[in-house]
Motif scaffolding. Structure first.
Motif, PDB file in Angstrom:
ATOM      1  N   THR A 159       0.829  -1.220   0.000  1.00 33.14           N
ATOM      2  CA  THR A 159       0.000   0.000   0.000  1.00 33.14           C
ATOM      3  C   THR A 159       0.865   1.273   0.000  1.00 33.14           C
ATOM      4  O   THR A 159       0.658   2.152  -0.844  1.00 33.14           O
ATOM      5  N   ARG A 184       0.697   4.904  12.470  1.00 38.92           N
ATOM      6  CA  ARG A 184       2.051   4.365  12.629  1.00 38.92           C
ATOM      7  C   ARG A 184       2.059   2.845  12.565  1.00 38.92           C
ATOM      8  O   ARG A 184       2.848   2.187  13.244  1.00 38.92           O
ATOM      9  N   SER A 185       1.150   2.267  11.742  1.00 39.82           N
ATOM     10  CA  SER A 185       1.136   0.806  11.624  1.00 39.82           C
ATOM     11  C   SER A 185       2.343   0.341  10.812  1.00 39.82           C
ATOM     12  O   SER A 185       2.932   1.112  10.052  1.00 39.82           O
ATOM     13  N   HIS A 209      -0.140  10.027  15.390  1.00 41.90           N
ATOM     14  CA  HIS A 209      -0.884   8.857  15.878  1.00 41.90           C
ATOM     15  C   HIS A 209      -1.945   9.341  16.850  1.00 41.90           C
ATOM     16  O   HIS A 209      -2.177  10.562  16.979  1.00 41.90           O
ATOM     17  N   SER A 210      -2.557   8.389  17.580  1.00 35.16           N
ATOM     18  CA  SER A 210      -3.716   8.762  18.403  1.00 35.16           C
ATOM     19  C   SER A 210      -3.330   9.668  19.582  1.00 35.16           C
ATOM     20  O   SER A 210      -4.194  10.306  20.171  1.00 35.16           O
ATOM     21  N   ALA A 228      -3.810   7.318   7.182  1.00 38.28           N
ATOM     22  CA  ALA A 228      -3.910   5.857   7.330  1.00 38.28           C
ATOM     23  C   ALA A 228      -4.324   5.574   8.762  1.00 38.28           C
ATOM     24  O   ALA A 228      -3.543   5.108   9.580  1.00 38.28           O
ATOM     25  N   VAL A 229      -5.566   5.898   9.056  1.00 40.17           N
ATOM     26  CA  VAL A 229      -6.049   5.928  10.426  1.00 40.17           C
ATOM     27  C   VAL A 229      -7.103   4.852  10.711  1.00 40.17           C
ATOM     28  O   VAL A 229      -7.128   4.265  11.791  1.00 40.17           O
ATOM     29  N   GLY A 230      -7.999   4.637   9.736  1.00 39.91           N
ATOM     30  CA  GLY A 230      -9.108   3.717   9.971  1.00 39.91           C
ATOM     31  C   GLY A 230     -10.269   4.382  10.695  1.00 39.91           C
ATOM     32  O   GLY A 230     -11.028   3.722  11.389  1.00 39.91           O
ATOM     33  N   ARG A 231     -10.392   5.729  10.532  1.00 37.86           N
ATOM     34  CA  ARG A 231     -11.523   6.457  11.137  1.00 37.86           C
ATOM     35  C   ARG A 231     -12.245   7.209  10.015  1.00 37.86           C
ATOM     36  O   ARG A 231     -11.657   8.120   9.416  1.00 37.86           O
ATOM     37  N   VAL A 249      -5.635   6.663   2.529  1.00 38.81           N
ATOM     38  CA  VAL A 249      -5.436   5.207   2.510  1.00 38.81           C
ATOM     39  C   VAL A 249      -6.648   4.476   3.099  1.00 38.81           C
ATOM     40  O   VAL A 249      -6.869   3.305   2.825  1.00 38.81           O
ATOM     41  N   GLY A 250      -7.443   5.171   3.860  1.00 38.82           N
ATOM     42  CA  GLY A 250      -8.530   4.544   4.627  1.00 38.82           C
ATOM     43  C   GLY A 250      -9.544   3.797   3.779  1.00 38.82           C
ATOM     44  O   GLY A 250      -9.890   4.228   2.672  1.00 38.82           O
ATOM     45  N   ILE A 251      -9.982   2.665   4.317  1.00 38.11           N
ATOM     46  CA  ILE A 251     -11.110   1.928   3.724  1.00 38.11           C
ATOM     47  C   ILE A 251     -12.050   1.624   4.885  1.00 38.11           C
ATOM     48  O   ILE A 251     -11.731   0.789   5.731  1.00 38.11           O
ATOM     49  N   THR A 292      -2.779  -1.321  -4.433  1.00 36.65           N
ATOM     50  CA  THR A 292      -2.203  -2.336  -3.540  1.00 36.65           C
ATOM     51  C   THR A 292      -1.967  -3.661  -4.274  1.00 36.65           C
ATOM     52  O   THR A 292      -0.875  -4.238  -4.193  1.00 36.65           O
TER      53      THR A 292
HETATM   54  N1  LIG Z   1      -5.896   0.898   0.465  1.00 37.28           N
HETATM   55  C1  LIG Z   1      -5.463  -0.266   0.926  1.00 37.28           C
HETATM   56  O1  LIG Z   1      -5.172  -1.177   0.179  1.00 37.28           O
HETATM   57  C2  LIG Z   1      -5.284  -0.409   2.412  1.00 37.28           C
HETATM   58  C3  LIG Z   1      -4.313  -1.269   2.921  1.00 37.28           C
HETATM   59  C4  LIG Z   1      -4.138  -1.326   4.299  1.00 37.28           C
HETATM   60  C5  LIG Z   1      -4.952  -0.564   5.136  1.00 37.28           C
HETATM   61  N2  LIG Z   1      -5.923   0.216   4.597  1.00 37.28           N
HETATM   62  C6  LIG Z   1      -6.786   1.072   5.440  1.00 37.28           C
HETATM   63  O2  LIG Z   1      -5.988   2.091   5.987  1.00 37.28           O
HETATM   64  C7  LIG Z   1      -6.449   2.439   7.273  1.00 37.28           C
HETATM   65  C8  LIG Z   1      -5.321   2.262   8.257  1.00 37.28           C
HETATM   66  O3  LIG Z   1      -4.901   0.924   8.254  1.00 37.28           O
HETATM   67  P1  LIG Z   1      -3.795   0.368   9.257  1.00 37.28           P
HETATM   68  O4  LIG Z   1      -3.696  -1.095   9.023  1.00 37.28           O
HETATM   69  O5  LIG Z   1      -2.586   1.210   9.174  1.00 37.28           O
HETATM   70  O6  LIG Z   1      -4.580   0.630  10.643  1.00 37.28           O
HETATM   71  P2  LIG Z   1      -4.111   0.428  12.161  1.00 37.28           P
HETATM   72  O7  LIG Z   1      -3.086  -0.637  12.284  1.00 37.28           O
HETATM   73  O8  LIG Z   1      -5.358   0.333  12.956  1.00 37.28           O
HETATM   74  O9  LIG Z   1      -3.393   1.815  12.508  1.00 37.28           O
HETATM   75  C9  LIG Z   1      -4.115   2.999  12.619  1.00 37.28           C
HETATM   76  C10 LIG Z   1      -3.222   4.106  13.076  1.00 37.28           C
HETATM   77  O10 LIG Z   1      -4.025   5.283  13.168  1.00 37.28           O
HETATM   78  C11 LIG Z   1      -3.797   5.897  14.434  1.00 37.28           C
HETATM   79  N3  LIG Z   1      -5.012   6.550  14.911  1.00 37.28           N
HETATM   80  C12 LIG Z   1      -6.167   5.986  15.314  1.00 37.28           C
HETATM   81  N4  LIG Z   1      -7.037   6.923  15.706  1.00 37.28           N
HETATM   82  C13 LIG Z   1      -6.424   8.107  15.569  1.00 37.28           C
HETATM   83  C14 LIG Z   1      -6.804   9.443  15.829  1.00 37.28           C
HETATM   84  N5  LIG Z   1      -8.009   9.758  16.312  1.00 37.28           N
HETATM   85  N6  LIG Z   1      -5.902  10.413  15.568  1.00 37.28           N
HETATM   86  C15 LIG Z   1      -4.677  10.118  15.089  1.00 37.28           C
HETATM   87  N7  LIG Z   1      -4.265   8.868  14.820  1.00 37.28           N
HETATM   88  C16 LIG Z   1      -5.121   7.877  15.065  1.00 37.28           C
HETATM   89  C17 LIG Z   1      -3.394   4.777  15.374  1.00 37.28           C
HETATM   90  O11 LIG Z   1      -2.648   5.351  16.415  1.00 37.28           O
HETATM   91  P3  LIG Z   1      -2.042   4.500  17.642  1.00 37.28           P
HETATM   92  O12 LIG Z   1      -0.835   3.802  17.073  1.00 37.28           O
HETATM   93  O13 LIG Z   1      -1.699   5.535  18.652  1.00 37.28           O
HETATM   94  O14 LIG Z   1      -3.107   3.548  18.052  1.00 37.28           O
HETATM   95  C18 LIG Z   1      -2.594   3.869  14.454  1.00 37.28           C
HETATM   96  O15 LIG Z   1      -1.231   4.239  14.428  1.00 37.28           O
HETATM   97  C19 LIG Z   1      -7.655   1.538   7.527  1.00 37.28           C
HETATM   98  O16 LIG Z   1      -8.824   2.216   7.141  1.00 37.28           O
HETATM   99  C20 LIG Z   1      -7.416   0.363   6.599  1.00 37.28           C
HETATM  100  O17 LIG Z   1      -8.618  -0.285   6.223  1.00 37.28           O
HETATM  101  C21 LIG Z   1      -6.085   0.318   3.253  1.00 37.28           C
END
Ligand SMILES: NC(=O)c1ccc[n+]([C@@H]2O[C@H](COP(=O)([O-])OP(=O)(O)OC[C@H]3O[C@@H](n4cnc5c(N)ncnc54)[C@H](OP(=O)(O)O)[C@@H]3O)[C@@H](O)[C@H]2O)c1
Length: 309
Positions: A159, A184-185, A209-210, A228-231, A249-251, A292
């Motif tokens: 990604t 920061r994933s 990050h959060s 890339a947050v997931g919110r 990036v979010g889905i 991706t």
């Molecule tokens: N397009 C694609 O092919 C693809 C591929 C992968 C993922 N995605 C999407 O991308 C998004 C992120 O995926 P991921 O796997 O990286 O998710 P993840 O592992 O859940 O990581 C999310 C990150 O966002 C941070 N976060 C959460 N709430 C926040 C807030 N209110 N303010 C600031 N930062 C915040 C978290 O902080 P903390 O570390 O402090 O918890 C964490 O570092 C999701 O929607 C997923 O579905 C899409």
């Protein structure tokens, strides 16, 4: 009558950003696949067919869809593929045994274990068993190290790699720019930040990050925002400065009774609220998403080249 200078400057500024570039991930992914098809034909002419093994444990419907798309993409490009669908009660030992078998299989150049596995499986331990030369997801610590070391033989998660390809395709320079990566994933945020800060891209990077204080204020200092947050739709107009580039990036699924499925997919960015402020933005769907799988195919071809040279 000529408008006063202050009005002209304002108009100039508005005109400059009036036509936001909508980054078309489908089109860029399609071009990448066309180029890969040529490379695959060359490799096949040398008796080498890139091969990908996709392993799914359990019956998570979303994972089944992702695995299906990956195998279909292989078939469309003429790659050899194996789909392993294991029952949800598969043990860690059985999964590792399969990984070892795939490591030894000369037809297979890329191995992918679909995430997330069932809770009883230790994903990190499983990844450690994948031959790093076949780790086309780029999750093995050996490949994480290669990314940090800027060793181009390594594999980068698909990604963030796709995000960099989008910037390249649209001629968006990152050098000297301030990029804020929200998230920061190990799958998206951290590798994205590493790619942006590399000597190839030369951006100045902040990872948020959060627990980041005043995230909107920080993001307003960014020339490039990667969300890339997931919110769902968290990044609104308050986060974005005029002319910034926004990669979403979010889905996220949100309930929508007007849709036959009862939901729709939105990104981490409030697209409608933000798009007129940006110089360029990726929509969801149709932005980062299609990249991706294209990058997974690219990594498999790269693995085949490196393993068979
Ligand atoms: N397009 C694609 O092919 C693809 C591929 C992968 C993922 N995605 C999407 O991308 C998004 C992120 O995926 P991921 O796997 O990286 O998710 P993840 O592992 O859940 O990581 C999310 C990150 O966002 C941070 N976060 C959460 N709430 C926040 C807030 N209110 N303010 C600031 N930062 C915040 C978290 O902080 P903390 O570390 O402090 O918890 C964490 O570092 C999701 O929607 C997923 O579905 C899409």
């Amino acid at each position: 009558m000529v408008p006063p200078i202050s009005v002209r400057l304002k108009l100039k500024k508005i005109n400059k950003f009036m036509s936001t570039t909508i980054i078309d991930g489908k089109e860029v992914a399609c071009k990448i696949r066309e180029k890969l098809a040529e490379e695959i034909a060359e490799l096949k002419a040398l008796g080498k067919t890139p091969g990908l093994a996709v392993v799914l444990v359990g019956e998570d419907p979303a994972s089944q869809v992702y695995v299906g798309s990956k195998v279909r993409a292989c078939e469309e490009l003429g790659l050899y593929s194996q789909k392993w669908e294991l029952p949800a009660d598969t043990t860690q030992e059985q999964l590792v045994e399969l990984i070892h078998q795939l490591n030894a299989d000369e037809r297979i150049h890329g191995i992918l274990v679909q995430s997330p596995p069932p809770a009883h499986i230790d994903e990190e331990a499983v990844i450690l068993n994948i031959d790093p030369r076949k780790d086309v997801d780029g999750f093995h610590p050996a490949n994480v190290a290669k990314l940090v070391l800027e060793d181009e033989e390594g594999f980068v998660p698909c990604t963030p790699l796709g995000c960099m390809e989008l910037l390249k395709a649209y001629g968006i320079s990152t050098a000297g720019k301030h990029a804020v990566v929200i998230g920061r994933s190990m799958i998206v945020g951290k590798p994205m930040a590493n790619l942006l800060v590399s000597k190839k891209a030369n951006a100045t990077v902040t990872i948020a990050h959060s627990r980041t204080a005043d995230l909107p204020g920080l993001c307003r200092t960014a020339d490039i925002i990667v969300a890339a947050v997931g919110r769902p739709e968290m990044v609104n107009a308050d986060y974005v400065k005029e002319g910034a580039v926004v990669l979403d990036v979010g889905i996220n699924r949100i309930a929508d009774s007007s849709r036959p499925r009862g939901y729709r997919i939105v990104g981490d960015v409030d697209y409608e609220a933000v798009k007129d402020k940006c110089s360029a933005i990726t929509p969801v769907p149709g932005g980062v998403g299609p990249m991706t799988i294209a990058m997974l195919m690219a990594n498999t071809v790269k693995a085949c080249r490196q393993l068979t040279r």
